[in-house]
Scaffold this active site. Structure first.
Site, short mmCIF file in Angstrom:
data_model
loop_
_atom_site.label_atom_id
_atom_site.label_comp_id
_atom_site.label_asym_id
_atom_site.label_seq_id
_atom_site.Cartn_x
_atom_site.Cartn_y
_atom_site.Cartn_z
N PHE A 1 -13.47 2.70 5.52
CA PHE A 1 -12.69 2.14 4.52
C PHE A 1 -12.17 3.05 3.35
O PHE A 1 -12.97 3.69 2.92
CB PHE A 1 -12.97 0.87 3.70
CG PHE A 1 -12.14 0.05 3.08
CD1 PHE A 1 -11.06 -0.79 3.92
CD2 PHE A 1 -12.34 -0.02 1.82
CE1 PHE A 1 -10.14 -1.54 3.22
CE2 PHE A 1 -11.24 -0.86 1.26
CZ PHE A 1 -10.06 -1.43 1.84
N VAL A 2 -11.11 3.26 2.98
CA VAL A 2 -10.69 4.04 1.94
C VAL A 2 -9.72 3.34 1.00
O VAL A 2 -9.10 2.42 1.06
CB VAL A 2 -9.78 5.19 2.55
CG1 VAL A 2 -10.44 6.24 3.21
CG2 VAL A 2 -8.44 4.87 3.08
N GLY B 1 0.81 -1.34 -0.12
CA GLY B 1 0.23 -0.06 0.13
C GLY B 1 0.86 1.31 -0.06
O GLY B 1 0.26 2.31 -0.61
N ASP C 1 -5.80 -0.38 -1.36
CA ASP C 1 -6.62 -1.24 -2.38
C ASP C 1 -8.04 -1.45 -1.91
O ASP C 1 -8.15 -2.06 -0.68
CB ASP C 1 -5.95 -2.52 -2.99
CG ASP C 1 -5.82 -3.44 -1.77
OD1 ASP C 1 -5.16 -2.89 -1.08
OD2 ASP C 1 -6.23 -4.50 -1.94
N GLU D 1 4.53 3.83 5.82
CA GLU D 1 3.33 3.12 5.84
C GLU D 1 2.37 3.85 4.93
O GLU D 1 2.13 4.88 5.08
CB GLU D 1 3.08 2.74 7.23
CG GLU D 1 1.78 2.16 7.47
CD GLU D 1 1.58 0.79 6.85
OE1 GLU D 1 1.81 0.40 5.67
OE2 GLU D 1 1.09 -0.36 7.56
N ASP D 2 1.28 2.91 4.53
CA ASP D 2 -0.04 3.89 3.98
C ASP D 2 -0.92 4.39 4.98
O ASP D 2 -1.41 5.47 4.91
CB ASP D 2 -0.46 2.73 2.81
CG ASP D 2 -0.93 1.48 3.42
OD1 ASP D 2 -0.61 1.21 4.61
OD2 ASP D 2 -1.66 0.78 2.46
N ARG E 1 -5.50 0.75 -6.32
CA ARG E 1 -4.36 1.34 -6.06
C ARG E 1 -3.61 2.43 -6.95
O ARG E 1 -2.90 3.24 -6.41
CB ARG E 1 -3.05 0.14 -6.05
CG ARG E 1 -3.27 -0.92 -4.93
CD ARG E 1 -2.15 -1.61 -4.69
NE ARG E 1 -2.32 -2.97 -4.08
CZ ARG E 1 -2.49 -3.07 -2.84
NH1 ARG E 1 -2.11 -2.34 -1.99
NH2 ARG E 1 -2.66 -4.20 -2.39
N LYS F 1 -6.19 6.30 11.18
CA LYS F 1 -7.62 6.43 11.70
C LYS F 1 -7.56 6.49 13.41
O LYS F 1 -7.58 5.31 13.89
CB LYS F 1 -8.27 5.02 11.34
CG LYS F 1 -8.65 5.18 9.90
CD LYS F 1 -9.20 3.65 9.43
CE LYS F 1 -9.29 3.54 8.07
NZ LYS F 1 -9.73 2.17 7.62
N ASP G 1 -4.10 1.70 11.17
CA ASP G 1 -5.71 1.62 11.43
C ASP G 1 -5.96 1.24 13.06
O ASP G 1 -5.91 2.03 13.62
CB ASP G 1 -6.04 0.50 10.56
CG ASP G 1 -7.64 0.25 10.35
OD1 ASP G 1 -8.17 -0.03 11.35
OD2 ASP G 1 -8.34 0.16 9.44
#
Ligand code: XMP
Ligand code: MG
Length: 175
Positions: free
Chosen positions: A153-154, A46, A160, A100-101, A166, A132, A104
């Site tokens: 959720f994104v 990600g 993805d 990191e993407d 992506r 988040k 969470d």
């Protein structure tokens, strides 16, 4: 509104806003790590777009390496992290910046930071595009955050839904 498989997503953050925020973070990293040669560890899959945008704007001598982790199945965190490609670089005594993407629940980063700290780096910092705060299950120190977002959720900009989305150049949220 866009469709990916069975789901609909609406625009959340535009490419222009994402890229100007990443440029700010790159400037902060450039200042904070002056005189060091940090090792960026990019968490695949990600984080690949965030990482490329970030490192090319970071005016430092640095090294970049990649690991691959996965804890998500479709749109749900599974709670366990599989290490798919491990770290083979020597990180003892290095300043490490994990790219990191999204943080969470924080479980992925908590586990990765622990693994890296066991290898005796000089320092470990996390740079994440998204966070988040309402989903966090474990305390985690994040040095650089692009955007705090709602617990939804994104997709896009590297993230993805079931492998798709992506390549979107902006961020979208589940409608
Ligand atoms: P944890 O819960 O361990 O999860 O902090 C981090 C990893 O889960 C993935 N993730 C997402 N992927 N949209 C995605 O496409 C999301 O909204 C999302 N939330 C978490 C991501 O891979 C991250 O590294
Ligand atoms: Mg990830």
């Amino acid at each position: 509104m866009i469709n990916i498989l069975d789901k609909k997503f609406t625009p959340l953050i535009s490419r222009e806003v994402i890229e100007s925020r990443i440029a700010q973070i790159a400037a902060e990293i450039t200042k904070d790590y002056e005189g060091s040669c940090p090792l960026f560890i990019v968490v695949l899959n990600g984080a690949f777009l965030f990482a490329s945008e970030l490192v090319k704007r970071t005016a430092l001598s640095c090294e970049i390496t990649f690991i691959r982790l996965a804890s998500y199945s479709k749109t749900m965190s599974t709670g366990s992290v599989r290490e798919i490609i491990g770290l083979d670089d020597n990180i003892t005594g290095r300043d490490i910046i994990i790219i990191e993407d999204i943080v969470d629940t924080g479980l992925t980063m908590a586990q990765l930071v622990k693994q890296i700290e066991n290898l005796n780096p000089a320092s470990v910092a996390i740079a994440t595009l998204l966070h988040k705060p309402d989903a966090l299950k474990t305390p985690i120190e994040i040095r650089y955050t692009g955007f705090d977002i709602e617990n939804k959720f994104v997709v896009g900009y590297g993230l993805d839904y079931d492998g798709l989305g992506r390549n979107l150049d902006a961020l979208y949220v589940l409608a």
